[in-house]
Design an enzyme around this catalytic site. Sequence first.
Site, PDB file in Angstrom:
ATOM      1  N   SER A   1      42.367  64.848 -33.301  1.00 48.80           N
ATOM      2  CA  SER A   1      43.587  65.297 -32.621  1.00 48.80           C
ATOM      3  C   SER A   1      44.321  66.453 -33.315  1.00 48.80           C
ATOM      4  CB  SER A   1      44.559  64.118 -32.434  1.00 48.80           C
ATOM      5  OG  SER A   1      43.955  63.120 -31.662  1.00 48.80           O
TER       6      SER A   1
ATOM      7  N   HIS B   1      57.836  52.794 -32.014  1.00 50.02           N
ATOM      8  CA  HIS B   1      58.084  53.781 -33.077  1.00 50.02           C
ATOM      9  C   HIS B   1      58.989  53.174 -34.165  1.00 50.02           C
ATOM     10  CE1 HIS B   1      56.053  56.648 -30.632  1.00 50.02           C
ATOM     11  NE2 HIS B   1      57.008  56.795 -29.740  1.00 50.02           N
TER      12      HIS B   1
ATOM     13  N   SER C   1      53.232  65.692 -33.495  1.00 54.57           N
ATOM     14  CA  SER C   1      52.322  66.829 -33.313  1.00 54.57           C
ATOM     15  C   SER C   1      52.948  67.878 -32.397  1.00 54.57           C
ATOM     16  CB  SER C   1      50.999  66.345 -32.705  1.00 54.57           C
ATOM     17  OG  SER C   1      51.208  65.989 -31.357  1.00 54.57           O
TER      18      SER C   1
ATOM     19  N   LEU D   1      54.279  60.367 -56.232  1.00 58.42           N
ATOM     20  CA  LEU D   1      53.571  60.509 -54.951  1.00 58.42           C
ATOM     21  C   LEU D   1      54.212  61.606 -54.124  1.00 58.42           C
ATOM     22  CD1 LEU D   1      51.668  59.288 -52.649  1.00 58.42           C
ATOM     23  CD2 LEU D   1      53.609  57.851 -52.037  1.00 58.42           C
TER      24      LEU D   1
ATOM     25  N   GLY E   1      53.093  53.098 -28.944  1.00 58.87           N
ATOM     26  CA  GLY E   1      53.422  52.882 -27.527  1.00 58.87           C
ATOM     27  C   GLY E   1      52.734  51.642 -26.985  1.00 58.87           C
TER      28      GLY E   1
ATOM     29  N   ARG F   1      42.794  56.541 -39.170  1.00 60.86           N
ATOM     30  CA  ARG F   1      43.454  56.566 -37.853  1.00 60.86           C
ATOM     31  C   ARG F   1      43.504  55.141 -37.322  1.00 60.86           C
ATOM     32  NH1 ARG F   1      43.323  60.771 -32.944  1.00 60.86           N
ATOM     33  NH2 ARG F   1      44.880  59.717 -31.697  1.00 60.86           N
TER      34      ARG F   1
ATOM     35  N   ASP G   1      48.751  55.833 -35.068  1.00 60.49           N
ATOM     36  CA  ASP G   1      48.625  55.786 -33.607  1.00 60.49           C
ATOM     37  C   ASP G   1      48.760  54.354 -33.084  1.00 60.49           C
ATOM     38  OD1 ASP G   1      48.266  56.778 -31.093  1.00 60.49           O
ATOM     39  OD2 ASP G   1      46.109  57.093 -31.280  1.00 60.49           O
TER      40      ASP G   1
HETATM   41  C1  FPP Z   1      51.767  57.684 -32.177  1.00 58.22           C
HETATM   42  O1  FPP Z   1      51.802  56.535 -31.375  1.00 58.22           O
HETATM   43  C2  FPP Z   1      52.979  57.815 -33.005  1.00 58.22           C
HETATM   44  C3  FPP Z   1      53.869  58.855 -32.970  1.00 58.22           C
HETATM   45  C4  FPP Z   1      53.695  60.021 -32.089  1.00 58.22           C
HETATM   46  C5  FPP Z   1      55.078  58.853 -33.807  1.00 58.22           C
HETATM   47  C6  FPP Z   1      54.960  58.309 -35.183  1.00 58.22           C
HETATM   48  C7  FPP Z   1      56.311  57.998 -35.693  1.00 58.22           C
HETATM   49  C8  FPP Z   1      56.640  56.924 -36.453  1.00 58.22           C
HETATM   50  C9  FPP Z   1      55.687  55.956 -36.977  1.00 58.22           C
HETATM   51  C10 FPP Z   1      58.060  56.670 -36.781  1.00 58.22           C
HETATM   52  C11 FPP Z   1      58.777  57.474 -37.783  1.00 58.22           C
HETATM   53  C12 FPP Z   1      57.959  58.046 -38.861  1.00 58.22           C
HETATM   54  C13 FPP Z   1      58.484  58.571 -39.978  1.00 58.22           C
HETATM   55  C14 FPP Z   1      57.586  59.192 -40.953  1.00 58.22           C
HETATM   56  C15 FPP Z   1      59.909  58.573 -40.245  1.00 58.22           C
HETATM   57  P1  FPP Z   1      51.803  56.720 -29.810  1.00 58.22           P
HETATM   58  O2  FPP Z   1      53.193  56.860 -29.346  1.00 58.22           O
HETATM   59  O3  FPP Z   1      50.898  57.851 -29.443  1.00 58.22           O
HETATM   60  O4  FPP Z   1      51.182  55.366 -29.321  1.00 58.22           O
HETATM   61  P2  FPP Z   1      50.220  55.135 -28.057  1.00 58.22           P
HETATM   62  O5  FPP Z   1      48.978  55.932 -28.311  1.00 58.22           O
HETATM   63  O6  FPP Z   1      49.982  53.663 -28.081  1.00 58.22           O
HETATM   64  O7  FPP Z   1      50.961  55.582 -26.842  1.00 58.22           O
END
Ligand code: FPP
Length: 247
Positions: A197, A38, A66, A132, A24, A189, A21
Site C-alpha cells: 500500500s 481508531h 496515508s 527509540l 474499521g 501488516r 490495518d
Molecule cells: C487503518 O485501519 C488505520 C488507519 C488509517 C489509522 C491508524 C490510526 C491509529 C491507529 C490511531 C492513532 C495513531 C497514532 C499513531 C496516534 P482502517 O481504517 O483502514 O481499517 P479497515 O481496513 O478495517 O477499514
Amino acid sequence: MALLEKINKTNVPKHVAIIMDGNGRWAKKKGMMRIFGHQNGVKAVRASLEAAVKTGVQNLTLYAFSTENWNRPQAEINALMELLVDTINGELKTLNENSIRLHTIGNTTSLPQKCQTKLQEAINNTKHNTKLNLILALSYSSRWEITNAVKNIAKDVAEGKINADQIEEKTIGQYLNTSQFPDPELMIRTSGEYRISNFLLWQLAYAELYFTETLWPDFREDDFYTAILDFQKRERRFGMTTEQITA
Ligand code: FPP
C-alpha cells in the site's frame, strides 16, 4: 517461557515498520462506528512502543495516515486528526519517560494547523531522547516521497550541487524522508491484507514481510514478539546463497 524471553536480543531488527490495518473492521464487528476502532488502535500503538523498547528495536515507523486516506469521509478524517492531537497530548509524558523520540515523515504541511503545531511541539520536546525513534508516517505515500526526491535531485543537479553521473543508490536514500534512519528490516501488516500500500517502497527492498490476521486494535506486545521471533527464524540472504551467508 514468556515470548519476550525467547527473543535473541543480539538479532533484533534495527527498524520495524508497521501498517496498522483493520481498525474499521474491528469496530464494525462490534457494531460501532469506525472511529471507535481508531480510538482502540491507540492501545495497540502503546503496546507496540512498549514491546519495541523492551526488545531493543531502535526505530519504529507507524503508517498512521496515508496520502490516500484523504479520500475518506471528512468526518473520519477530522476524527483521526483529533485523535492524533489527543494521543500526542496523552502520551508525551510516557514518550519522555521511556526516552522515545518522535519524528514524522510525509507531507505534514497538509495536516490541519493544530496537528502540525502539536506534532512540532512533541518533536521538540522529545528531541533529546535516545532509546527509540518513533516515526509517524502522516499524509505519507512512498510514490509522493520518491517523486519529491527525484525533483530535489534534479534541482540540485541543475544548480550544480551534485553531478548526475555520481548519483548512487545511497544518494536516493539521502533525498528520502527517512534519510536519517536505517531501512526497516521487518515490516508488519495486520488484518490479513497482503499488500504494501504505497509504504516505504524503496526502503523495504530487503525487509522481511510479516502478515497477521489480527486486527490492529487487538495487536498487543505478544503479537509484536511473535513477529520478531518469526523474523529471527528467517534466513536473510540478500541475493546470496545459504552457503555464502553461513560461511
Ligand atoms: C487503518 O485501519 C488505520 C488507519 C488509517 C489509522 C491508524 C490510526 C491509529 C491507529 C490511531 C492513532 C495513531 C497514532 C499513531 C496516534 P482502517 O481504517 O483502514 O481499517 P479497515 O481496513 O478495517 O477499514
